[in-house]
Design a protein around this motif. Sequence first.
Motif: not given
Length: 61
Positions: A9-14, A45-51
């Motif tokens: 996750t990261c802050d949307p402003r970043n 928070s923005l959420t990203f993932s990789i499988l």
Amino acid sequence: MGLHRIFATCDPRNLGSARVLTKLGMTYEGRLRHTAWIRDGWRDSLTFSILEEEWRAEDSE
């Protein structure tokens, strides 16, 4: 380690962090609203993932 899914996750402003996660091959999954109280208010928070099959495919290229 036998991992199937990794998320970050990261802050949307970043915007820099979001770009790094995308360059690592992670997929943007969405915005989690008001996940953390930081100093002066709630933060999203923005959420990203990789499988596993995605990062294994990148390793074989």
